[in-house]
Design a protein around this motif. Structure first.
Motif, PDB file in Angstrom:
ATOM      1  N   SER A  45      23.141  55.205  55.069  1.00  0.00           N
ATOM      2  CA  SER A  45      21.740  55.567  55.299  1.00  0.00           C
ATOM      3  C   SER A  45      20.981  54.385  55.906  1.00  0.00           C
ATOM      4  O   SER A  45      21.415  53.236  55.823  1.00  0.00           O
ATOM      5  CB  SER A  45      21.078  55.995  53.988  1.00  0.00           C
ATOM      6  N   ASP A  46      19.849  54.675  56.499  1.00  0.00           N
ATOM      7  CA  ASP A  46      19.061  53.666  57.193  1.00  0.00           C
ATOM      8  C   ASP A  46      18.481  52.659  56.203  1.00  0.00           C
ATOM      9  O   ASP A  46      17.797  53.030  55.253  1.00  0.00           O
ATOM     10  CB  ASP A  46      17.931  54.346  57.969  1.00  0.00           C
ATOM     11  N   GLY A  47      18.750  51.377  56.439  1.00  0.00           N
ATOM     12  CA  GLY A  47      18.242  50.325  55.562  1.00  0.00           C
ATOM     13  C   GLY A  47      17.115  49.517  56.164  1.00  0.00           C
ATOM     14  O   GLY A  47      16.757  48.466  55.633  1.00  0.00           O
ATOM     15  N   SER A  48      16.540  49.993  57.256  1.00  0.00           N
ATOM     16  CA  SER A  48      15.521  49.215  57.969  1.00  0.00           C
ATOM     17  C   SER A  48      14.278  48.970  57.108  1.00  0.00           C
ATOM     18  O   SER A  48      13.734  47.859  57.083  1.00  0.00           O
ATOM     19  CB  SER A  48      15.122  49.926  59.260  1.00  0.00           C
ATOM     20  N   ALA A  49      13.808  49.999  56.412  1.00  0.00           N
ATOM     21  CA  ALA A  49      12.606  49.847  55.584  1.00  0.00           C
ATOM     22  C   ALA A  49      12.846  48.848  54.468  1.00  0.00           C
ATOM     23  O   ALA A  49      11.956  48.039  54.133  1.00  0.00           O
ATOM     24  CB  ALA A  49      12.183  51.196  55.016  1.00  0.00           C
ATOM     25  N   PHE A  50      14.025  48.877  53.882  1.00  0.00           N
ATOM     26  CA  PHE A  50      14.374  47.895  52.846  1.00  0.00           C
ATOM     27  C   PHE A  50      14.349  46.478  53.427  1.00  0.00           C
ATOM     28  O   PHE A  50      13.830  45.545  52.794  1.00  0.00           O
ATOM     29  CB  PHE A  50      15.742  48.218  52.261  1.00  0.00           C
ATOM     30  N   CYS A  51      14.896  46.304  54.630  1.00  0.00           N
ATOM     31  CA  CYS A  51      14.876  44.988  55.279  1.00  0.00           C
ATOM     32  C   CYS A  51      13.444  44.514  55.508  1.00  0.00           C
ATOM     33  O   CYS A  51      13.140  43.328  55.329  1.00  0.00           O
ATOM     34  CB  CYS A  51      15.634  45.030  56.601  1.00  0.00           C
ATOM     35  N   ASP A  52      12.579  45.431  55.903  1.00  0.00           N
ATOM     36  CA  ASP A  52      11.172  45.087  56.093  1.00  0.00           C
ATOM     37  C   ASP A  52      10.563  44.578  54.795  1.00  0.00           C
ATOM     38  O   ASP A  52       9.839  43.583  54.782  1.00  0.00           O
ATOM     39  CB  ASP A  52      10.388  46.315  56.583  1.00  0.00           C
ATOM     40  N   ASP A  53      10.843  45.272  53.695  1.00  0.00           N
ATOM     41  CA  ASP A  53      10.301  44.875  52.391  1.00  0.00           C
ATOM     42  C   ASP A  53      10.798  43.493  51.984  1.00  0.00           C
ATOM     43  O   ASP A  53      10.020  42.654  51.511  1.00  0.00           O
ATOM     44  CB  ASP A  53      10.690  45.893  51.317  1.00  0.00           C
ATOM     45  N   VAL A  54      12.098  43.255  52.153  1.00  0.00           N
ATOM     46  CA  VAL A  54      12.676  41.961  51.771  1.00  0.00           C
ATOM     47  C   VAL A  54      12.096  40.844  52.635  1.00  0.00           C
ATOM     48  O   VAL A  54      11.778  39.752  52.142  1.00  0.00           O
ATOM     49  CB  VAL A  54      14.208  41.996  51.879  1.00  0.00           C
ATOM     50  N   ALA A  55      11.949  41.104  53.924  1.00  0.00           N
ATOM     51  CA  ALA A  55      11.384  40.087  54.822  1.00  0.00           C
ATOM     52  C   ALA A  55       9.952  39.748  54.440  1.00  0.00           C
ATOM     53  O   ALA A  55       9.553  38.575  54.454  1.00  0.00           O
ATOM     54  CB  ALA A  55      11.456  40.574  56.267  1.00  0.00           C
ATOM     55  N   ARG A  56       9.142  40.758  54.089  1.00  0.00           N
ATOM     56  CA  ARG A  56       7.766  40.501  53.665  1.00  0.00           C
ATOM     57  C   ARG A  56       7.736  39.697  52.368  1.00  0.00           C
ATOM     58  O   ARG A  56       6.891  38.816  52.189  1.00  0.00           O
ATOM     59  CB  ARG A  56       7.012  41.820  53.474  1.00  0.00           C
ATOM     60  N   GLU A  57       8.654  40.008  51.484  1.00  0.00           N
ATOM     61  CA  GLU A  57       8.680  39.359  50.174  1.00  0.00           C
ATOM     62  C   GLU A  57       9.174  37.922  50.247  1.00  0.00           C
ATOM     63  O   GLU A  57       8.676  37.045  49.537  1.00  0.00           O
ATOM     64  CB  GLU A  57       9.577  40.161  49.230  1.00  0.00           C
ATOM     65  N   THR A  58      10.158  37.652  51.106  1.00  0.00           N
ATOM     66  CA  THR A  58      10.857  36.363  51.074  1.00  0.00           C
ATOM     67  C   THR A  58      10.719  35.541  52.345  1.00  0.00           C
ATOM     68  O   THR A  58      10.996  34.335  52.326  1.00  0.00           O
ATOM     69  CB  THR A  58      12.358  36.594  50.833  1.00  0.00           C
ATOM     70  N   GLY A  59      10.347  36.178  53.463  1.00  0.00           N
ATOM     71  CA  GLY A  59      10.339  35.478  54.743  1.00  0.00           C
ATOM     72  C   GLY A  59      11.721  35.341  55.353  1.00  0.00           C
ATOM     73  O   GLY A  59      11.893  34.679  56.382  1.00  0.00           O
ATOM     74  N   ASN A  60      12.720  35.961  54.743  1.00  0.00           N
ATOM     75  CA  ASN A  60      14.109  35.876  55.204  1.00  0.00           C
ATOM     76  C   ASN A  60      14.617  37.312  55.338  1.00  0.00           C
ATOM     77  O   ASN A  60      14.726  38.032  54.348  1.00  0.00           O
ATOM     78  CB  ASN A  60      14.943  35.082  54.196  1.00  0.00           C
ATOM     79  N   ARG A  61      14.911  37.739  56.553  1.00  0.00           N
ATOM     80  CA  ARG A  61      15.279  39.140  56.788  1.00  0.00           C
ATOM     81  C   ARG A  61      16.792  39.322  56.790  1.00  0.00           C
ATOM     82  O   ARG A  61      17.504  38.656  57.557  1.00  0.00           O
ATOM     83  CB  ARG A  61      14.712  39.617  58.125  1.00  0.00           C
ATOM     84  N   PRO A  62      17.299  40.231  55.959  1.00  0.00           N
ATOM     85  CA  PRO A  62      18.726  40.544  56.035  1.00  0.00           C
ATOM     86  C   PRO A  62      19.025  41.371  57.275  1.00  0.00           C
ATOM     87  O   PRO A  62      18.138  42.000  57.851  1.00  0.00           O
ATOM     88  CB  PRO A  62      18.980  41.348  54.752  1.00  0.00           C
ATOM     89  N   LEU A  63      20.277  41.358  57.676  1.00  0.00           N
ATOM     90  CA  LEU A  63      20.746  42.140  58.817  1.00  0.00           C
ATOM     91  C   LEU A  63      21.362  43.431  58.306  1.00  0.00           C
ATOM     92  O   LEU A  63      22.339  43.400  57.543  1.00  0.00           O
ATOM     93  CB  LEU A  63      21.781  41.344  59.607  1.00  0.00           C
ATOM     94  N   PHE A  64      20.792  44.564  58.700  1.00  0.00           N
ATOM     95  CA  PHE A  64      21.353  45.862  58.330  1.00  0.00           C
ATOM     96  C   PHE A  64      22.227  46.386  59.452  1.00  0.00           C
ATOM     97  O   PHE A  64      21.834  46.402  60.621  1.00  0.00           O
ATOM     98  CB  PHE A  64      20.242  46.872  58.036  1.00  0.00           C
ATOM     99  N   ILE A  65      23.429  46.831  59.089  1.00  0.00           N
ATOM    100  CA  ILE A  65      24.365  47.435  60.040  1.00  0.00           C
ATOM    101  C   ILE A  65      24.773  48.793  59.475  1.00  0.00           C
ATOM    102  O   ILE A  65      25.351  48.865  58.382  1.00  0.00           O
ATOM    103  CB  ILE A  65      25.614  46.558  60.238  1.00  0.00           C
ATOM    104  N   LYS A  66      24.459  49.854  60.176  1.00  0.00           N
ATOM    105  CA  LYS A  66      24.823  51.187  59.706  1.00  0.00           C
ATOM    106  C   LYS A  66      26.331  51.368  59.815  1.00  0.00           C
ATOM    107  O   LYS A  66      26.924  51.097  60.861  1.00  0.00           O
ATOM    108  CB  LYS A  66      24.094  52.263  60.519  1.00  0.00           C
ATOM    109  N   CYS A  67      26.940  51.820  58.721  1.00  0.00           N
ATOM    110  CA  CYS A  67      28.400  51.877  58.688  1.00  0.00           C
ATOM    111  C   CYS A  67      28.867  52.807  57.587  1.00  0.00           C
ATOM    112  O   CYS A  67      28.357  52.763  56.466  1.00  0.00           O
ATOM    113  CB  CYS A  67      28.955  50.464  58.462  1.00  0.00           C
ATOM    114  N   ASP A  68      29.845  53.619  57.887  1.00  0.00           N
ATOM    115  CA  ASP A  68      30.560  54.410  56.895  1.00  0.00           C
ATOM    116  C   ASP A  68      31.803  53.612  56.507  1.00  0.00           C
ATOM    117  O   ASP A  68      32.723  53.452  57.312  1.00  0.00           O
ATOM    118  CB  ASP A  68      30.947  55.767  57.490  1.00  0.00           C
ATOM    119  N   ILE A  69      31.842  53.108  55.277  1.00  0.00           N
ATOM    120  CA  ILE A  69      32.925  52.198  54.903  1.00  0.00           C
ATOM    121  C   ILE A  69      34.272  52.909  54.753  1.00  0.00           C
ATOM    122  O   ILE A  69      35.297  52.231  54.603  1.00  0.00           O
ATOM    123  CB  ILE A  69      32.602  51.409  53.626  1.00  0.00           C
ATOM    124  N   THR A  70      34.290  54.239  54.797  1.00  0.00           N
ATOM    125  CA  THR A  70      35.582  54.930  54.798  1.00  0.00           C
ATOM    126  C   THR A  70      36.235  54.888  56.178  1.00  0.00           C
ATOM    127  O   THR A  70      37.394  55.283  56.319  1.00  0.00           O
ATOM    128  CB  THR A  70      35.436  56.394  54.348  1.00  0.00           C
TER     129      THR A  70
END
Length: 256
Positions: A45-70
């Motif tokens: 599922s899309d993790g972009s909004a979560f990345c936005d929240d983390v970046a606002r909170e910490t100033g450090n943005r994680p990299l989201f990559i959409k992927c089906d691990i199967t």
């Protein structure tokens, strides 16, 4: 006061997390970001909004990559993308899992393939993909999420229990094989953690009462209770620990 411990050696580490945008995985991502690590995570599922929240909170943005691990090719591609962005992976956290309930006599071949792919095969493929970079870098850490379900012999999800037992065997095998390369491989087994998914699907007052009766510590576990153990296993604080299973469950099962 924050309960998250600080491990200075994790600053600027390249960290790759499966299922890192929800549940326990989201807290793991947030915890590594707060350490100053360079974090990439995958999920379907899309993790972009979560990345936005983390970046606002910490100033450090994680990299989201959409992927089906199967999809093994997709995992390898995602790890290559994370490596391009952050450098070779120093810490792999195999966290994503599916504890869908099912009955043994109802399991089909497709069920077996689907649940073993997500709960076991994906862990192996991700480890296989990061190990060459860790070898070249002179070491690294792999943390495989398992579960106390296999220790308890829980019913209701036999393929999940089977996969979690397999994760522990794989953890020990990889630790032995790649210890000479200074690659540490450990498992982390949470108890029943009150993620939103658990609350929505399986938590009832009666179930909580029964769980607390089994625990030594009479409080429910939240995702934030797991992150300290992950950071410890990732850091040099555990530099001589490998091939082990750490349990964080409030005192349900015993080891040793």
């Amino acid at each position: 006061m924050s309960q998250t411990p600080t491990f200075p050696d994790l600053k600027d580490c390249s960290v790759f997390i499966t299922g890192g945008g929800s549940g326990i995985g989201a807290e793991i991502t947030r915890a590594f970001v707060k350490q100053g690590a360079r974090v990439a995570f995958v999920q379907r599922s899309d993790g972009s909004a979560f990345c936005d929240d983390v970046a606002r909170e910490t100033g450090n943005r994680p990299l989201f990559i959409k992927c089906d691990i199967t999809d093994s090719t997709a995992i390898r591609t995602a790890i290559a993308q994370a490596t391009d962005a952050h450098g070779p992976v120093n810490v792999l956290v195999n966290n994503a899992a599916n504890d869908q309930r099912h009955e043994t006599l109802d399991v089909t071949d497709d069920d077996w393939n689907r649940l073993i792919d997500v709960n076991l095969k994906a862990y192996f493929i991700a480890a296989q993909a990061v190990i060459p970079g860790m070898q070249a870098a002179g070491g690294g850490t792999i943390i495989n999420f398992t579960s106390i379900s296999y220790m308890m012999g829980n019913a209701g999800y036999p393929l999940y229990v089977t996969a979690n037992s397999g994760i522990n065997g794989m953890t020990r095998a990889l630790a032995r094989e790649f210890g000479p390369d200074k690659i540490r491989v450990n498992a982390l087994a949470p108890g029943w953690v009150m993620t939103q998914k658990q609350l929505d699907m399986w938590v009832t007052p009666e179930a909580i009462e029964g769980q607390l009766a089994r625990q030594c510590l009479k409080e429910t576990l939240g995702p934030e209770d797991i992150t300290g153990g992950v950071l410890f296993l990732a850091s040099n604080a555990s530099r001589m620990m490998t091939g082990q299973a750490m349990v964080i469950d409030g005192g349900v099962v015993t080891t040793g």
